[in-house]
Design a protein around this motif. Structure first.
Motif, PDB file in Angstrom:
ATOM      1  N   SER A  69       0.788  -1.232   0.000  1.00 60.81           N
ATOM      2  CA  SER A  69       0.000   0.000   0.000  1.00 60.81           C
ATOM      3  C   SER A  69       0.819   1.280   0.000  1.00 60.81           C
ATOM      4  O   SER A  69       0.343   2.315  -0.454  1.00 60.81           O
ATOM      5  N   SER A  70       2.048   1.241   0.485  1.00 59.77           N
ATOM      6  CA  SER A  70       2.826   2.482   0.584  1.00 59.77           C
ATOM      7  C   SER A  70       3.930   2.632  -0.456  1.00 59.77           C
ATOM      8  O   SER A  70       4.644   3.630  -0.446  1.00 59.77           O
ATOM      9  N   GLY A  71       4.083   1.669  -1.321  1.00 61.74           N
ATOM     10  CA  GLY A  71       5.079   1.791  -2.379  1.00 61.74           C
ATOM     11  C   GLY A  71       6.494   1.519  -1.884  1.00 61.74           C
ATOM     12  O   GLY A  71       6.714   0.961  -0.824  1.00 61.74           O
ATOM     13  N   LEU A  72       7.456   1.952  -2.678  1.00 59.73           N
ATOM     14  CA  LEU A  72       8.868   1.728  -2.355  1.00 59.73           C
ATOM     15  C   LEU A  72       9.419   2.996  -1.711  1.00 59.73           C
ATOM     16  O   LEU A  72      10.214   3.723  -2.277  1.00 59.73           O
ATOM     17  N   HIS A  73       8.943   3.270  -0.490  1.00 59.67           N
ATOM     18  CA  HIS A  73       9.379   4.455   0.261  1.00 59.67           C
ATOM     19  C   HIS A  73      10.690   4.141   0.979  1.00 59.67           C
ATOM     20  O   HIS A  73      11.332   3.125   0.714  1.00 59.67           O
ATOM     21  N   ALA A  74      11.099   4.974   1.906  1.00 62.48           N
ATOM     22  CA  ALA A  74      12.437   4.897   2.507  1.00 62.48           C
ATOM     23  C   ALA A  74      12.780   3.538   3.125  1.00 62.48           C
ATOM     24  O   ALA A  74      13.844   2.997   2.836  1.00 62.48           O
ATOM     25  N   ARG A  75      11.919   2.995   3.966  1.00 60.01           N
ATOM     26  CA  ARG A  75      12.275   1.731   4.628  1.00 60.01           C
ATOM     27  C   ARG A  75      12.387   0.576   3.641  1.00 60.01           C
ATOM     28  O   ARG A  75      13.381  -0.148   3.652  1.00 60.01           O
ATOM     29  N   PRO A  76      11.388   0.344   2.770  1.00 68.49           N
ATOM     30  CA  PRO A  76      11.550  -0.750   1.811  1.00 68.49           C
ATOM     31  C   PRO A  76      12.709  -0.507   0.832  1.00 68.49           C
ATOM     32  O   PRO A  76      13.377  -1.450   0.435  1.00 68.49           O
ATOM     33  N   ALA A  77      12.940   0.739   0.485  1.00 67.74           N
ATOM     34  CA  ALA A  77      14.070   1.041  -0.410  1.00 67.74           C
ATOM     35  C   ALA A  77      15.386   0.698   0.280  1.00 67.74           C
ATOM     36  O   ALA A  77      16.314   0.174  -0.339  1.00 67.74           O
ATOM     37  N   SER A  78      15.455   0.964   1.571  1.00 72.12           N
ATOM     38  CA  SER A  78      16.648   0.620   2.342  1.00 72.12           C
ATOM     39  C   SER A  78      16.833  -0.898   2.397  1.00 72.12           C
ATOM     40  O   SER A  78      17.949  -1.408   2.237  1.00 72.12           O
TER      41      SER A  78
END
Length: 89
Positions: free
Chosen positions: A11-20
């Motif tokens: 639901s939140s896309g590839l924001h900071a935590r998943p990108a990390s």
């Protein structure tokens, strides 16, 4: 070379935590890893590059992996994206 089309389903896309999380996993591999979206191509081992793409829920991108461990890298990264929803991301 492996090219996979991946859709972000969390639901939140590839924001900071998943990108990390992505960069940490991608950095384990010797292969070159690129992400291509909307005519932009970035280094798949660069958190700033990934965040600059603004990949939201429902976004599609091409994962381009080239090198001696490309198969393992591509499968691991695809699994990571597919499991983000299960990790609360």
């Amino acid at each position: 070379m492996i090219i996979k089309e991946i859709t972000i389903r969390n639901s939140s896309g590839l924001h900071a935590r998943p990108a990390s999380m992505w960069v940490q996993m991608a950095s384990r591999y010797q292969s070159s890893i690129k992400i291509k979206s909307n005519n932009s191509e970035v280094d798949g081992k660069s958190i700033l590059g990934i965040l600059s793409l603004g990949l939201a829920s429902g976004s599609q991108f091409e994962l381009i992996v080239d090198g001696k461990d490309e198969q393992e890298a591509a499968e691991s990264l695809e699994t990571l994206v597919n499991n983000l929803e299960n990790q609360g991301e």
